[in-house]
Design an enzyme around this catalytic site. Structure first.
Site, short mmCIF file in Angstrom:
data_model
loop_
_atom_site.label_atom_id
_atom_site.label_comp_id
_atom_site.label_asym_id
_atom_site.label_seq_id
_atom_site.Cartn_x
_atom_site.Cartn_y
_atom_site.Cartn_z
N HIS A 4 0.87 -1.18 0.00
CA HIS A 4 0.00 0.00 0.00
C HIS A 4 0.90 1.22 0.00
O HIS A 4 1.50 1.57 1.02
CB HIS A 4 -0.91 -0.03 1.24
N LYS A 29 -0.41 10.47 0.36
CA LYS A 29 0.38 9.89 -0.72
C LYS A 29 -0.08 10.39 -2.09
O LYS A 29 0.72 10.86 -2.88
CB LYS A 29 0.31 8.35 -0.67
N ASP A 47 -1.75 4.03 -4.83
CA ASP A 47 -2.50 3.19 -3.90
C ASP A 47 -1.88 1.81 -3.69
O ASP A 47 -1.75 1.36 -2.58
CB ASP A 47 -3.97 3.06 -4.30
N ARG A 100 14.68 18.59 11.83
CA ARG A 100 15.29 19.66 11.04
C ARG A 100 16.53 19.17 10.31
O ARG A 100 16.78 19.53 9.17
CB ARG A 100 15.67 20.83 11.96
#
Length: 141
Positions: A4, A29, A47, A100
């Site tokens: 997935h 996504k 997907d 960061r």
């Protein structure tokens, strides 16, 4: 193996380099993939991604029933011109918590270590960061 995920690719130095976007349903996504397409990326799979390894590299493609399709939340399933397959050179877990200055990290997929860089998919610069990550981490692998 089918996962997935979403796979987008960018042509760098004459070769297609793929970024495997992973995360739970609703993580962003397809949204990031759609914005990456506007920045010159190509869609390989949305997907679901079929993965295989060959000669120490991981490749991905769309399952035949999903080839050329992307979900655009609020508009439904849309057609795009897909790339048939791409070598995956970067793993991109989607998250809202980003360091960061992240340490170098890898993820093992089908016994192949891939560089990984988490991204927050909904920030405006996410497609540009994806490009930079592929250019700096994925292009030479």
């Amino acid at each position: 193996m089918i996962v997935h995920a979403t796979l987008v690719a960018l042509r760098l130095h004459g070769l297609w380099r793929g970024a495997l976007l992973t995360g739970p349903s609703g993580a962003g996504k397809s949204d990031l993939a759609l914005r990456a397409l506007a920045e010159g990326f190509s869609l390989v799979a949305d997907d679901r991604v079929s993965l295989w390894a060959s000669n120490g590299r991981v490749y991905g493609a769309a399952p035949p029933t999903l080839a050329g399709l992307i979900e655009v939340r609020g508009l439904g399933i849309q057609r795009v011109t897909p790339l048939a397959f791409a070598q995956i050179t970067l793993s991109v877990p989607l998250t809202d918590t980003i360091d960061r200055m992240p340490d170098e990290a890898t993820e093992t997929l089908l016994d192949v270590a891939l560089p990984t860089r988490p991204l927050w998919p909904f920030e405006p610069a996410a497609p540009l960061k994806l490009r930079r990550a592929l250019e700096s981490l994925g292009a030479g692998r």
